[in-house]
Write an enzyme that holds these catalytic residues in place. Sequence first.
Site, PDB file in Angstrom:
ATOM      1  N   ALA A  95       0.216  -1.725   3.443  1.00 60.02           N
ATOM      2  CA  ALA A  95       1.448  -2.298   2.899  1.00 60.02           C
ATOM      3  C   ALA A  95       2.362  -1.211   2.346  1.00 60.02           C
ATOM      4  O   ALA A  95       3.589  -1.293   2.448  1.00 60.02           O
ATOM      5  CB  ALA A  95       1.113  -3.314   1.804  1.00 60.02           C
ATOM      6  N   GLU A  96       1.762  -0.176   1.761  1.00 64.69           N
ATOM      7  CA  GLU A  96       2.543   0.904   1.161  1.00 64.69           C
ATOM      8  C   GLU A  96       3.172   1.827   2.207  1.00 64.69           C
ATOM      9  O   GLU A  96       4.334   2.209   2.099  1.00 64.69           O
ATOM     10  CB  GLU A  96       1.650   1.739   0.233  1.00 64.69           C
ATOM     11  CG  GLU A  96       1.264   1.045  -1.073  1.00 64.69           C
ATOM     12  CD  GLU A  96       2.410   1.022  -2.066  1.00 64.69           C
ATOM     13  OE1 GLU A  96       3.432   1.676  -1.836  1.00 64.69           O
ATOM     14  OE2 GLU A  96       2.270   0.321  -3.089  1.00 64.69           O
ATOM     15  N   SER A  97       2.384   2.214   3.225  1.00 63.64           N
ATOM     16  CA  SER A  97       2.835   3.301   4.110  1.00 63.64           C
ATOM     17  C   SER A  97       2.615   3.056   5.596  1.00 63.64           C
ATOM     18  O   SER A  97       2.935   3.922   6.413  1.00 63.64           O
ATOM     19  CB  SER A  97       2.088   4.585   3.739  1.00 63.64           C
ATOM     20  OG  SER A  97       0.695   4.429   4.006  1.00 63.64           O
ATOM     21  N   TYR A 202       4.674  -8.631  -2.410  1.00 66.36           N
ATOM     22  CA  TYR A 202       3.717  -7.537  -2.181  1.00 66.36           C
ATOM     23  C   TYR A 202       2.285  -8.045  -2.080  1.00 66.36           C
ATOM     24  O   TYR A 202       1.559  -7.725  -1.137  1.00 66.36           O
ATOM     25  CB  TYR A 202       3.858  -6.536  -3.327  1.00 66.36           C
ATOM     26  CG  TYR A 202       3.006  -5.300  -3.249  1.00 66.36           C
ATOM     27  CD1 TYR A 202       3.336  -4.247  -2.405  1.00 66.36           C
ATOM     28  CD2 TYR A 202       1.886  -5.155  -4.068  1.00 66.36           C
ATOM     29  CE1 TYR A 202       2.572  -3.086  -2.373  1.00 66.36           C
ATOM     30  CE2 TYR A 202       1.112  -3.995  -4.041  1.00 66.36           C
ATOM     31  CZ  TYR A 202       1.470  -2.975  -3.188  1.00 66.36           C
ATOM     32  OH  TYR A 202       0.707  -1.831  -3.153  1.00 66.36           O
TER      33      TYR A 202
END
Length: 409
Positions: A95-97, A202
Amino acid sequence: MIKYFLLLFLPILLSANLTYVFNHNKEVALLESFDIEASFLYDPIMNQMKTKKSTIKKNKYFFKAMDEAYTFIPAIKSILAKHGIPPEFLYLAMAESNFSTRAYSKKRASGLWQFMPATGKIYGLKIDEYVDERRDLIKSTEAAAKYLSQLHKRFGKWYLAAIAYNCGGGRLNNAIRKAGSDELSILLDPKKKYIPRESRFYIRKIVALAMIGQDEQFLMHSEYEHLLNRANAYSISTVRLSSGDSIRRLSKMIGIPLIELKKLNRHLKYDFVPPYAKGYDVYIPYIKLNEFKRKYTPEPMKNIYKVHVVKSGDNLSKIGKRYGVSYRVIKDFNKLKNYRLSLRQRLIIPIDSRIKSKKIDTRHYYMVKKGDTLESISKAYKVSVQNLKLQNHLRGSLIRIGDRLKINE
């Protein structure tokens, strides 16, 4: 006839029902790993995300990212397990990168786990002239695991740790105080807005990604079936190179393409390891470890790099411009205590020793000076900013005095 029909289709109906029950139980178990109640399976926004990402095109994009991270996902899982973190937190990194160690945000967050510079340093990640360990797939995962463990200890539930990772512990603490509860359904209230909209989406995104990631039926009928057979053991190894050693030399020594070696070592800013006194660790495929042990021996830097003999009028800045190397790097490689030079002094210049001692054509390289920006350099050399970024692997517009930029290819 009806009896025959039932005998024919009953096994199919039973199989479909068993598959549904099996998948449902897996999804409930997945939610439990985040300390989320089973009722969250019916969250409309999460299901919309899941459905949207589960289209054929999006699904292939998802598994392509998983495939490209195939080499180091086992290492990430092992580190998470070591710290007692549920393996599903692998999808927090996605999800972040999107599993890219090169990911860089407008807010200056970088790497697989998108650490900000200050937070990265708090958790022991080195950021200097030579390395940015936020892009180090092992060290950054260790740092993220420590951070998540602390957040879980503070808030008591894994979904709260994930939300705090996104919006910050202080902000989540205020949200819980205002809501009078830490229940997920209350914190996600779109009208009350206890936590930021980004954080409300998120946690749903992480859960949706994890559910897609365990979709064995899709994998079994796709070109990514091999992902099901991924081992849980490390598929990369850590080896130590001597101070300032060349990774180009390493790639030739163990027979791995330089581009593949760089993919595993995105934290290195140059084609050499830092000139730290004790050397520096890099990553290679596990299958190359024995070959490394057989072949690797530290080599004197004068045998690897260019040696410059100081002449009248030379200074570090002038020499640096000549070879396209930062004067600070020359100072560090030669362990100089100050910037004074003496005639006939021999300096190690960390570029290939086969490069001739002629001045580098400034049409191809540019040394960043005070006041320079990517825009000013692009105008001076009639090269687009996007071109400069692509050639020099820049995610943002930040450049520093002494940086060497490639102007054209």
